[in-house]
Write a protein that holds these residues in place. Structure first.
Motif, PDB file in Angstrom:
ATOM      1  N   SER A  11       0.803  -1.217   0.000  1.00  0.00           N
ATOM      2  CA  SER A  11       0.000   0.000   0.000  1.00  0.00           C
ATOM      3  C   SER A  11       0.838   1.270   0.000  1.00  0.00           C
ATOM      4  O   SER A  11       2.045   1.256   0.238  1.00  0.00           O
ATOM      5  CB  SER A  11      -0.915   0.004   1.236  1.00  0.00           C
ATOM      6  OG  SER A  11      -0.150  -0.085   2.420  1.00  0.00           O
ATOM      7  N   THR A  79      -3.752   0.045  -2.993  1.00  0.00           N
ATOM      8  CA  THR A  79      -4.373   0.304  -1.693  1.00  0.00           C
ATOM      9  C   THR A  79      -3.719   1.509  -1.021  1.00  0.00           C
ATOM     10  O   THR A  79      -2.498   1.683  -1.081  1.00  0.00           O
ATOM     11  CB  THR A  79      -4.198  -0.923  -0.786  1.00  0.00           C
ATOM     12  OG1 THR A  79      -4.731  -2.067  -1.443  1.00  0.00           O
ATOM     13  CG2 THR A  79      -4.908  -0.734   0.535  1.00  0.00           C
ATOM     14  N   TYR A  98      -9.248   0.568  -0.656  1.00  0.00           N
ATOM     15  CA  TYR A  98      -8.620  -0.691  -1.022  1.00  0.00           C
ATOM     16  C   TYR A  98      -8.130  -0.711  -2.470  1.00  0.00           C
ATOM     17  O   TYR A  98      -7.174  -1.413  -2.782  1.00  0.00           O
ATOM     18  CB  TYR A  98      -9.577  -1.858  -0.775  1.00  0.00           C
ATOM     19  CG  TYR A  98      -9.877  -2.045   0.689  1.00  0.00           C
ATOM     20  CD1 TYR A  98      -8.867  -2.349   1.588  1.00  0.00           C
ATOM     21  CD2 TYR A  98     -11.167  -1.905   1.167  1.00  0.00           C
ATOM     22  CE1 TYR A  98      -9.131  -2.507   2.933  1.00  0.00           C
ATOM     23  CE2 TYR A  98     -11.445  -2.063   2.514  1.00  0.00           C
ATOM     24  CZ  TYR A  98     -10.425  -2.362   3.392  1.00  0.00           C
ATOM     25  OH  TYR A  98     -10.685  -2.516   4.727  1.00  0.00           O
TER      26      TYR A  98
END
Length: 272
Positions: A11, A79, A98
């Motif tokens: 992420s 993400t 997400y």
């Protein structure tokens, strides 16, 4: 040494602390567990979904040591997490988009079906369908370990409960361990590593404490990812037969070094 396949997110994170620490950085449990395992001598592959904004990660110095063959590359954005901590390093708020990771469950299920002889670590965090993934792994009889993330831990622990007695190792923090005790009979669990920030980490085996280690003191620059670093390091050492107490000591030392080190910056997109 066999490869560790780490199912989870990679992420773009924004961390904030009341004393103005934090900022934009690379994050995600699949990244930090894989990096720690690799640094401790065990090959590791993030089983993740990257958006086009992070498509160039596998070529970056320091990340090119990972086995990226298990990633899925998609269009769109990766993400993103906004993580707010208090001065004690406890997480107080999470904001999430997400993005590409909405495809993680389907990708993980397909990967597990192809890699029936693999060893898996499952980062039990949204948006992963933990029940489907653990059931697929159990049907292959592949060894697996798991960890949790406090904001979703109660839901994820209950979802994972039927498969937890088959896990080689569980990683939880002190608050998650209390939730774990409510959901399953911990005397049935082979190995549970319980962390508690700068305080002693302990290992329980079938309900009995068998090891403890106090992390070496380090000034905390960034705590997000410390537990993942401990998990990857511990799994690497245990996979080659290191005793529990020694593996825990090495893992807590690695996590302490991690919190004192600069964060991984979000790399600029490739040109051309």
């Amino acid at each position: 040494m066999d490869r560790l396949d780490v199912i989870g997110n990679i992420s773009r994170d924004l961390t904030r602390y009341p004393d103005h620490r934090g900022g934009a950085r690379l994050g995600g449990a699949a990244l930090f567990v894989s990096l720690a395992a690799t640094k401790a001598g065990r090959p590791a592959a993030p089983v993740c979904v990257l958006g086009s904004d992070l498509a160039h990660l596998p070529q970056l110095p320091g990340l090119d040591a990972l086995d990226w063959s298990a990633r899925l590359q998609t269009n769109g954005t990766s993400t993103t997490f906004g993580l707010e901590y208090d001065l004690q390093g406890d997480l107080v708020e999470v904001r999430t988009d997400y993005g590409a990771a909405e495809a993680l469950t389907e990708h993980a299920l397909s990967h597990v079906s192809r890699r029936t002889q693999a060893t898996f670590h499952v980062c039990c965090r949204r948006p992963l369908d933990v029940e489907a993934v653990l059931d697929r792994i159990a049907n292959t009889t592949a060894p697996f370990s798991v960890d949790f993330f406090l904001p979703s831990a109660e839901t994820m622990i209950r979802a994972a409960a039927p498969w937890l007695p088959a896990a080689t190792t569980l990683f939880v923090n002190a608050a998650e361990y209390r939730l774990l005790n409510q959901a399953v009979d911990c005397s049935m669990l082979r190995e549970v590593v319980v962390t508690d920030g700068p305080r002693a980490a302990v290992v329980h085996s079938f309900g009995r404490q068998v090891a403890s280690a106090v992390p070496p003191p380090h000034h905390a620059h960034e705590v997000s990812g410390a537990g993942d670093t401990l998990a990857g390091t511990y799994l690497a050492h245990r996979s080659r037969g290191t005793a529990i107490a020694q593996a825990l000591a090495k893992a807590t030392a690695a996590a302490a070094r991690y919190v004192a080190a600069p964060s991984l910056p979000i790399p600029a997109p490739r040109r051309g």
